[in-house]
Design a protein around this motif. Sequence first.
Motif, PDB file in Angstrom:
ATOM      1  N   MET A  50     -25.455  21.506  17.727  1.00 53.96           N
ATOM      2  CA  MET A  50     -25.982  22.509  16.798  1.00 53.96           C
ATOM      3  C   MET A  50     -25.254  22.340  15.466  1.00 53.96           C
ATOM      4  O   MET A  50     -24.023  22.316  15.421  1.00 53.96           O
ATOM      5  CB  MET A  50     -25.730  23.908  17.355  1.00 53.96           C
ATOM      6  N   CYS A  83     -32.525  28.778  16.993  1.00 53.35           N
ATOM      7  CA  CYS A  83     -31.413  29.636  16.588  1.00 53.35           C
ATOM      8  C   CYS A  83     -32.019  30.814  15.857  1.00 53.35           C
ATOM      9  O   CYS A  83     -32.645  30.645  14.812  1.00 53.35           O
ATOM     10  CB  CYS A  83     -30.437  28.895  15.673  1.00 53.35           C
ATOM     11  N   MET A 122     -34.021  25.197  12.294  1.00 52.46           N
ATOM     12  CA  MET A 122     -33.189  25.150  13.491  1.00 52.46           C
ATOM     13  C   MET A 122     -33.994  25.640  14.689  1.00 52.46           C
ATOM     14  O   MET A 122     -33.859  26.785  15.153  1.00 52.46           O
ATOM     15  CB  MET A 122     -31.930  25.995  13.280  1.00 52.46           C
ATOM     16  N   HIS A 153     -23.990  29.762  15.503  1.00 55.28           N
ATOM     17  CA  HIS A 153     -25.372  29.447  15.835  1.00 55.28           C
ATOM     18  C   HIS A 153     -25.651  29.962  17.234  1.00 55.28           C
ATOM     19  O   HIS A 153     -24.722  30.207  18.012  1.00 55.28           O
ATOM     20  CB  HIS A 153     -25.617  27.937  15.778  1.00 55.28           C
ATOM     21  N   GLU A 189     -25.984  22.925  10.817  1.00 56.18           N
ATOM     22  CA  GLU A 189     -26.844  23.572   9.823  1.00 56.18           C
ATOM     23  C   GLU A 189     -27.894  22.551   9.370  1.00 56.18           C
ATOM     24  O   GLU A 189     -27.520  21.555   8.750  1.00 56.18           O
ATOM     25  CB  GLU A 189     -26.025  24.070   8.621  1.00 56.18           C
ATOM     26  N   PHE A 190     -29.151  22.779   9.584  1.00 52.32           N
ATOM     27  CA  PHE A 190     -29.751  23.798  10.433  1.00 52.32           C
ATOM     28  C   PHE A 190     -30.683  23.054  11.366  1.00 52.32           C
ATOM     29  O   PHE A 190     -31.877  22.945  11.097  1.00 52.32           O
ATOM     30  CB  PHE A 190     -30.540  24.829   9.599  1.00 52.32           C
ATOM     31  N   HIS A 210     -32.108  30.941  10.110  1.00 55.79           N
ATOM     32  CA  HIS A 210     -31.794  29.621  10.645  1.00 55.79           C
ATOM     33  C   HIS A 210     -33.032  28.916  11.199  1.00 55.79           C
ATOM     34  O   HIS A 210     -33.226  27.729  10.956  1.00 55.79           O
ATOM     35  CB  HIS A 210     -30.717  29.718  11.720  1.00 55.79           C
TER      36      HIS A 210
END
Length: 132
Positions: free
Chosen positions: A32, A115, A125, A62, A34-35, A120
């Motif tokens: 995990m 997420c 994500m 996250h 960004e993003f 996010h």
Amino acid sequence: MLVWPWLLLLTPLMLVPPHADGGPASVVSVEMVEFAFHPAVIRLSAGRPVTLVLENRGQLSHQFETGYLRTVPTVVVTDALRVEASGVTVVRLQPGATAKVTFVPAIRGRVSFACTIEGHREAGMAGTLEIR
Ligand SMILES: [Cu+2]
């Protein structure tokens, strides 16, 4: 790291761990940042136990959220805690933290995960569980 005490309150504890049925769990590492999730597509086999090793390698908190686990007995292990429960849909990780999420996929199909911290998912994500 932050754990989720409400998980213990909202979810009935299961006496049988999910890997009791189908032998040792296969392991899938999920990073995990960004993003994004790497990989964004996670392929699983129905009936085969799997451990998702979630690792937050970003600078922000996250979380991994999917409705797929809502009805599946799941074991979540972090540095601080081990929880065996049904209804675990969110696992939140501080930067640098790791959690192992073990379950047996039961239903075939494509299910999204994301997420769900504000902004996010919108930043990309998100991903898909493909269960065959
Ligand atoms: Cu996030």
